[in-house]
Scaffold this motif. Structure first.
Motif, PDB file in Angstrom:
ATOM      1  N   ALA A   1      71.170  35.373  17.862  1.00 23.48           N
ATOM      2  CA  ALA A   1      70.825  33.952  17.786  1.00 23.48           C
ATOM      3  C   ALA A   1      70.640  33.509  16.347  1.00 23.48           C
ATOM      4  O   ALA A   1      70.212  34.283  15.481  1.00 23.48           O
ATOM      5  CB  ALA A   1      69.550  33.676  18.588  1.00 23.48           C
ATOM      6  N   ASP A   2      70.928  32.238  16.089  1.00 23.27           N
ATOM      7  CA  ASP A   2      70.863  31.680  14.744  1.00 23.27           C
ATOM      8  C   ASP A   2      69.478  31.178  14.355  1.00 23.27           C
ATOM      9  O   ASP A   2      69.158  31.122  13.164  1.00 23.27           O
ATOM     10  CB  ASP A   2      71.852  30.512  14.604  1.00 23.27           C
ATOM     11  CG  ASP A   2      73.295  30.968  14.670  1.00 23.27           C
ATOM     12  OD1 ASP A   2      73.561  32.150  14.360  1.00 23.27           O
ATOM     13  OD2 ASP A   2      74.158  30.146  15.040  1.00 23.27           O
ATOM     14  N   HIS A   3      68.675  30.786  15.342  1.00 15.33           N
ATOM     15  CA  HIS A   3      67.379  30.155  15.046  1.00 15.33           C
ATOM     16  C   HIS A   3      66.280  30.916  15.778  1.00 15.33           C
ATOM     17  O   HIS A   3      65.972  30.632  16.947  1.00 15.33           O
ATOM     18  CB  HIS A   3      67.399  28.694  15.467  1.00 15.33           C
ATOM     19  CG  HIS A   3      68.550  27.918  14.890  1.00 15.33           C
ATOM     20  ND1 HIS A   3      68.629  27.595  13.554  1.00 15.33           N
ATOM     21  CD2 HIS A   3      69.674  27.435  15.468  1.00 15.33           C
ATOM     22  CE1 HIS A   3      69.748  26.927  13.331  1.00 15.33           C
ATOM     23  NE2 HIS A   3      70.404  26.817  14.464  1.00 15.33           N
ATOM     24  N   VAL A   4      65.697  31.883  15.105  1.00 17.94           N
ATOM     25  CA  VAL A   4      64.718  32.782  15.722  1.00 17.94           C
ATOM     26  C   VAL A   4      63.404  32.729  14.963  1.00 17.94           C
ATOM     27  O   VAL A   4      63.365  32.934  13.749  1.00 17.94           O
ATOM     28  CB  VAL A   4      65.242  34.231  15.759  1.00 17.94           C
ATOM     29  CG1 VAL A   4      64.188  35.162  16.362  1.00 17.94           C
ATOM     30  CG2 VAL A   4      66.548  34.313  16.533  1.00 17.94           C
ATOM     31  N   GLU A   5      62.328  32.435  15.693  1.00 21.16           N
ATOM     32  CA  GLU A   5      60.973  32.588  15.183  1.00 21.16           C
ATOM     33  C   GLU A   5      60.361  33.829  15.833  1.00 21.16           C
ATOM     34  O   GLU A   5      60.611  34.086  17.021  1.00 21.16           O
ATOM     35  CB  GLU A   5      60.115  31.372  15.538  1.00 21.16           C
ATOM     36  CG  GLU A   5      60.612  30.047  15.006  1.00 21.16           C
ATOM     37  CD  GLU A   5      59.743  28.902  15.487  1.00 21.16           C
ATOM     38  OE1 GLU A   5      58.511  29.114  15.630  1.00 21.16           O
ATOM     39  OE2 GLU A   5      60.284  27.817  15.740  1.00 21.16           O
ATOM     40  N   SER A   6      59.558  34.565  15.092  1.00 23.09           N
ATOM     41  CA  SER A   6      58.987  35.803  15.623  1.00 23.09           C
ATOM     42  C   SER A   6      57.475  35.818  15.488  1.00 23.09           C
ATOM     43  O   SER A   6      56.926  35.344  14.488  1.00 23.09           O
ATOM     44  CB  SER A   6      59.571  37.023  14.902  1.00 23.09           C
ATOM     45  OG  SER A   6      60.944  37.147  15.154  1.00 23.09           O
ATOM     46  N   LEU A   7      56.839  36.354  16.495  1.00 20.66           N
ATOM     47  CA  LEU A   7      55.384  36.513  16.503  1.00 20.66           C
ATOM     48  C   LEU A   7      55.053  37.925  16.965  1.00 20.66           C
ATOM     49  O   LEU A   7      55.541  38.375  18.002  1.00 20.66           O
ATOM     50  CB  LEU A   7      54.737  35.501  17.443  1.00 20.66           C
ATOM     51  CG  LEU A   7      53.230  35.645  17.665  1.00 20.66           C
ATOM     52  CD1 LEU A   7      52.470  35.358  16.377  1.00 20.66           C
ATOM     53  CD2 LEU A   7      52.762  34.723  18.783  1.00 20.66           C
ATOM     54  N   ILE A   8      54.234  38.625  16.178  1.00 25.05           N
ATOM     55  CA  ILE A   8      53.743  39.946  16.557  1.00 25.05           C
ATOM     56  C   ILE A   8      52.231  39.844  16.732  1.00 25.05           C
ATOM     57  O   ILE A   8      51.522  39.439  15.809  1.00 25.05           O
ATOM     58  CB  ILE A   8      54.097  41.000  15.501  1.00 25.05           C
ATOM     59  CG1 ILE A   8      55.625  41.095  15.352  1.00 25.05           C
ATOM     60  CG2 ILE A   8      53.516  42.358  15.882  1.00 25.05           C
ATOM     61  CD1 ILE A   8      56.069  42.052  14.262  1.00 25.05           C
ATOM     62  N   LEU A   9      51.769  40.188  17.911  1.00 24.96           N
ATOM     63  CA  LEU A   9      50.356  40.028  18.249  1.00 24.96           C
ATOM     64  C   LEU A   9      49.588  41.316  17.959  1.00 24.96           C
ATOM     65  O   LEU A   9      49.933  42.383  18.484  1.00 24.96           O
ATOM     66  CB  LEU A   9      50.220  39.675  19.736  1.00 24.96           C
ATOM     67  CG  LEU A   9      50.915  38.387  20.170  1.00 24.96           C
ATOM     68  CD1 LEU A   9      50.837  38.236  21.680  1.00 24.96           C
ATOM     69  CD2 LEU A   9      50.296  37.184  19.480  1.00 24.96           C
ATOM     70  N   PRO A  10      48.534  41.245  17.155  1.00 28.83           N
ATOM     71  CA  PRO A  10      47.736  42.446  16.872  1.00 28.83           C
ATOM     72  C   PRO A  10      46.947  42.881  18.109  1.00 28.83           C
ATOM     73  O   PRO A  10      46.623  42.076  18.979  1.00 28.83           O
ATOM     74  CB  PRO A  10      46.807  41.993  15.753  1.00 28.83           C
ATOM     75  CG  PRO A  10      46.696  40.506  15.937  1.00 28.83           C
ATOM     76  CD  PRO A  10      48.017  40.052  16.461  1.00 28.83           C
TER      77      PRO A  10
END
Length: 342
Positions: free
Chosen positions: A301-310
């Motif tokens: 995908a061209d438009h990716v936001e990422s979140l990693i939860l502690p």
């Protein structure tokens, strides 16, 4: 365009174990907002209870019936959990999401109270099931959140039906045919997380070994993939185990998603030739997949936001519901605002 749901739920509506009326410890007021319903997707399937190997297909397939828990107001939002869970995995998020969305939390084919056909567990078929389900509910275009195998299906849906999906959130999975394959002789930590892939793909032996020992097998999955062995409460684990131990069809279907991996992998090899252009949010637990989920979707995908939860493992909606809800609310805001425009 999305319309109020015209679908006619089958009679009688689902009650008892696995339905809104038959699961424990729902958030206060949950049943006032959400109801269980069977939805006729119109997709023909063979629902022979447990055919003999090599048996001929059913002469008169019937439409696929899926169990969905629906409620709320606003633009539609599809929630699809992964193995070995049911719609119940979303229970902690659903009341807040329903303030701004028509929420549809579904048991896909083979899961929970939905039909358990003998085939169709590749992600191309699973994605088409979801499109048919949402269309039956009056939703031609929608947003989606997919976890684990639900992430596999979400990718397939975005690739195969780009006109149907507005925004996609995926959590805690690699995608066969898109992610690099792990080594056969990986380290102990990698083996502990991934050994079930090979086991689940076995033709028959896995069912023989697990039948009657469902709690030992599946509770081990939850205890070892969450951040801590007790991150998922016992009552939730029991809901999932009860669904999987409800009959031989349930256990057979739970492994069918993995037995279809050759087909799914071939499909994904073709899908990755065309990149996704819709907005994508990835969510991962720092104590499980970490960077893997974001890296996987950036391959497609061209438009990716990422979140990693502690302090979170494989089950963000249950281990970190507040942080997951905040991320979903923020990411879905443009979708809600566009839908609210006249």
């Amino acid at each position: 365009m999305n319309h109020p749901s015209p679908a006619h739920p089958l009679a009688p509506p689902p009650v008892g174990p696995g339905s809104v009326s038959g699961v424990p410890d729902l958030p206060p007021g949950f049943a006032e907002t959400f109801t269980s319903r069977y939805v006729d997707t119109g997709r023909a399937v063979d629902t022979t209870p447990y055919p003999d190997p090599g048996a001929a297909p059913a002469p008169h397939p019937r439409p696929l019936h899926l169990h969905a828990v629906t409620g709320g107001e606003g633009p539609p939002l599809l929630l699809l959990a992964g193995w070995p869970q049911t719609w119940y995995a979303w229970r902690l998020l659903m009341p807040a999401l329903a303030r701004h969305h028509q929420v549809v939390a579904v048991d896909p084919r083979g899961v929970g109270l939905s039909d358990k056909p003998v085939d169709g567990y590749d992600t191309g078929t699973l994605a088409a099931d979801m499109v048919a389900l949402m269309a039956a509910l009056g939703h031609e275009r929608f947003a989606m959140v997919g976890h684990d195998i639900g992430m596999w299906t979400g990718y397939a849906l975005a690739a195969d039906h780009p006109d149907r999906l507005d925004r996609l959130v995926v959590a805690e999975a690699a995608i066969p045919g898109l992610s690099p394959s792990p080594p056969l002789f990986g380290n102990r930590e990698l083996n502990d997380r991934l050994w079930h892939f090979g086991f689940n793909r076995l033709a028959e032996l896995n069912e023989v070994l697990v039948r009657g020992r469902e709690h030992a097998f599946f509770s081990h999955q939850f205890a070892t993939k969450a951040a801590t062995p007790t991150a998922l409460p016992p009552h939730a684990v029991q809901v999932y185990v009860d669904a999987l131990a409800a009959g031989p069809e349930a256990l057979r279907s739970s492994f069918a998603f993995y037995r279809a991996l050759d087909t799914t992998t071939e499909q994904n090899t073709r899908r990755k030739e065309h990149r996704l252009t819709l907005p994508v949010l990835t969510i991962a637990g720092a104590d499980c997949s970490g960077e893997l989920v974001g890296d996987t979707m950036r391959r497609a995908a061209d438009h990716v936001e990422s979140l990693i939860l502690p302090n979170c493992g494989h089950y963000p909606s249950e281990e970190a519901p507040e942080a997951t809800l905040t991320a979903l609310t923020t990411f879905l805001t443009p979708y809600r605002e566009r839908s609210a425009q006249p």
